[in-house]
Design a protein around this motif. Structure first.
Motif, PDB file in Angstrom:
ATOM      1  N   PRO A 298       0.820  -1.222   0.000  1.00 56.00           N
ATOM      2  CA  PRO A 298       0.000   0.000   0.000  1.00 56.00           C
ATOM      3  C   PRO A 298       0.852   1.270   0.000  1.00 56.00           C
ATOM      4  O   PRO A 298       1.848   1.364   0.708  1.00 56.00           O
ATOM      5  CB  PRO A 298      -0.811  -0.107   1.291  1.00 56.00           C
ATOM      6  N   ASP A 299       0.428   2.234  -0.819  1.00 56.66           N
ATOM      7  CA  ASP A 299       1.105   3.521  -0.922  1.00 56.66           C
ATOM      8  C   ASP A 299       0.412   4.488   0.039  1.00 56.66           C
ATOM      9  O   ASP A 299      -0.692   4.976  -0.234  1.00 56.66           O
ATOM     10  CB  ASP A 299       1.011   4.020  -2.366  1.00 56.66           C
ATOM     11  N   LEU A 300       1.049   4.754   1.170  1.00 57.47           N
ATOM     12  CA  LEU A 300       0.449   5.583   2.213  1.00 57.47           C
ATOM     13  C   LEU A 300       0.124   6.988   1.705  1.00 57.47           C
ATOM     14  O   LEU A 300      -0.923   7.545   2.038  1.00 57.47           O
ATOM     15  CB  LEU A 300       1.356   5.649   3.440  1.00 57.47           C
ATOM     16  N   ALA A 301       0.979   7.556   0.885  1.00 58.55           N
ATOM     17  CA  ALA A 301       0.734   8.900   0.355  1.00 58.55           C
ATOM     18  C   ALA A 301      -0.520   8.908  -0.518  1.00 58.55           C
ATOM     19  O   ALA A 301      -1.351   9.828  -0.415  1.00 58.55           O
ATOM     20  CB  ALA A 301       1.940   9.380  -0.448  1.00 58.55           C
ATOM     21  N   ALA A 302      -0.705   7.898  -1.359  1.00 60.31           N
ATOM     22  CA  ALA A 302      -1.891   7.812  -2.220  1.00 60.31           C
ATOM     23  C   ALA A 302      -3.148   7.586  -1.374  1.00 60.31           C
ATOM     24  O   ALA A 302      -4.198   8.167  -1.652  1.00 60.31           O
ATOM     25  CB  ALA A 302      -1.724   6.687  -3.236  1.00 60.31           C
ATOM     26  N   ILE A 303      -3.009   6.769  -0.328  1.00 59.76           N
ATOM     27  CA  ILE A 303      -4.149   6.515   0.567  1.00 59.76           C
ATOM     28  C   ILE A 303      -4.560   7.800   1.264  1.00 59.76           C
ATOM     29  O   ILE A 303      -5.740   8.155   1.302  1.00 59.76           O
ATOM     30  CB  ILE A 303      -3.797   5.404   1.582  1.00 59.76           C
ATOM     31  N   ASN A 304      -3.577   8.525   1.798  1.00 61.98           N
ATOM     32  CA  ASN A 304      -3.882   9.782   2.487  1.00 61.98           C
ATOM     33  C   ASN A 304      -4.481  10.814   1.536  1.00 61.98           C
ATOM     34  O   ASN A 304      -5.398  11.559   1.900  1.00 61.98           O
ATOM     35  CB  ASN A 304      -2.632  10.336   3.171  1.00 61.98           C
ATOM     36  N   SER A 305      -3.970  10.873   0.333  1.00 62.47           N
ATOM     37  CA  SER A 305      -4.501  11.790  -0.670  1.00 62.47           C
ATOM     38  C   SER A 305      -5.956  11.458  -0.992  1.00 62.47           C
ATOM     39  O   SER A 305      -6.803  12.351  -1.109  1.00 62.47           O
ATOM     40  CB  SER A 305      -3.648  11.722  -1.936  1.00 62.47           C
ATOM     41  N   ASN A 306      -6.247  10.176  -1.111  1.00 57.61           N
ATOM     42  CA  ASN A 306      -7.613   9.747  -1.401  1.00 57.61           C
ATOM     43  C   ASN A 306      -8.543  10.036  -0.218  1.00 57.61           C
ATOM     44  O   ASN A 306      -9.698  10.395  -0.408  1.00 57.61           O
ATOM     45  CB  ASN A 306      -7.641   8.260  -1.774  1.00 57.61           C
ATOM     46  N   ILE A 307      -8.022   9.886   0.996  1.00 60.75           N
ATOM     47  CA  ILE A 307      -8.807  10.227   2.195  1.00 60.75           C
ATOM     48  C   ILE A 307      -9.167  11.706   2.162  1.00 60.75           C
ATOM     49  O   ILE A 307     -10.297  12.094   2.477  1.00 60.75           O
ATOM     50  CB  ILE A 307      -8.034   9.868   3.482  1.00 60.75           C
ATOM     51  N   ASP A 308      -8.207  12.549   1.776  1.00 62.40           N
ATOM     52  CA  ASP A 308      -8.479  13.989   1.660  1.00 62.40           C
ATOM     53  C   ASP A 308      -9.569  14.259   0.626  1.00 62.40           C
ATOM     54  O   ASP A 308     -10.451  15.102   0.838  1.00 62.40           O
ATOM     55  CB  ASP A 308      -7.200  14.746   1.278  1.00 62.40           C
ATOM     56  N   LYS A 309      -9.519  13.530  -0.481  1.00 61.54           N
ATOM     57  CA  LYS A 309     -10.522  13.694  -1.532  1.00 61.54           C
ATOM     58  C   LYS A 309     -11.901  13.292  -1.013  1.00 61.54           C
ATOM     59  O   LYS A 309     -12.898  14.010  -1.233  1.00 61.54           O
ATOM     60  CB  LYS A 309     -10.146  12.853  -2.752  1.00 61.54           C
ATOM     61  N   ILE A 310     -11.972  12.167  -0.308  1.00 58.83           N
ATOM     62  CA  ILE A 310     -13.246  11.700   0.259  1.00 58.83           C
ATOM     63  C   ILE A 310     -13.793  12.729   1.232  1.00 58.83           C
ATOM     64  O   ILE A 310     -14.981  13.075   1.199  1.00 58.83           O
ATOM     65  CB  ILE A 310     -13.063  10.319   0.940  1.00 58.83           C
ATOM     66  N   GLY A 311     -12.924  13.254   2.085  1.00 61.36           N
ATOM     67  CA  GLY A 311     -13.345  14.273   3.053  1.00 61.36           C
ATOM     68  C   GLY A 311     -13.862  15.527   2.368  1.00 61.36           C
ATOM     69  O   GLY A 311     -14.886  16.087   2.765  1.00 61.36           O
TER      70      GLY A 311
END
Length: 169
Positions: free
Chosen positions: A98-111
């Protein structure tokens, strides 16, 4: 003889377990079904939902209906994008590395999408509230407060683990 009894007992136990599992409810997500029912209540029917007891005029009912339809039309593409982002999140989380940066970026998008939906809903609620008389506004606010504190329709969605925590007990 004992092995035959053991096999029969195992078969009976397996059949009993299968019957019990099949008797379980097949409803996958009762919350979504309730939300759909709740949305129907917002379509201007005064007998249920937020319009109950407000004694809305025909003009107010029509304005609310138009406002709700416009809001849903505005929110639908955002909800679609939100669904895609959440599906992408599952893909990101299930990756072998898992790419933590991509996951965090996607979390920001969801938020951000959820915030955008909330802003549209609040604006619509305030626009609707502005069309009410003072008496209707008080009832509208009271209904919204009850829903927020778990006593209205949305409150029925909450699963209370401890009955002592329930506001109505």
């Amino acid at each position: 003889m004992n092995s035959m009894k053991a096999k029969i007992l195992s078969l009976v136990l397996l059949l009993s377990l299968s019957a019990a599992l099949m008797a379980q409810s097949t409803e996958v997500n009762p919350k979504k079904e309730f939300r759909g029912h709740q949305r129907e209540n917002f379509q201007g029917d005064e007998s249920v939902g937020f319009g109950h007891g407000l004694n809305l005029t025909d003009a107010q009912k029509e304005a609310f209906k138009q406002s709700m339809m416009a809001m849903h039309k505005q929110i639908k593409p955002i909800r679609n994008e939100l669904g895609e982002a959440m599906a992408h999140q599952k893909t990101l989380m299930g990756a072998e590395n898992p790419d933590l940066a991509a996951i965090n970026s996607n979390i920001d998008k969801i938020g951000a999408l959820r915030i955008e939906i909330a802003k549209i809903q609040i604006k619509n609620r305030l626009d609707m509230r502005a069309q009410l008389t003072d008496e209707q506004r008080q009832k509208f606010d009271l209904f919204k407060d009850k829903m927020k504190h778990g006593q209205g329709q949305r409150g029925m969605q909450h699963k209370w683990d401890n009955k002592a925590e329930r506001p109505d007990m």
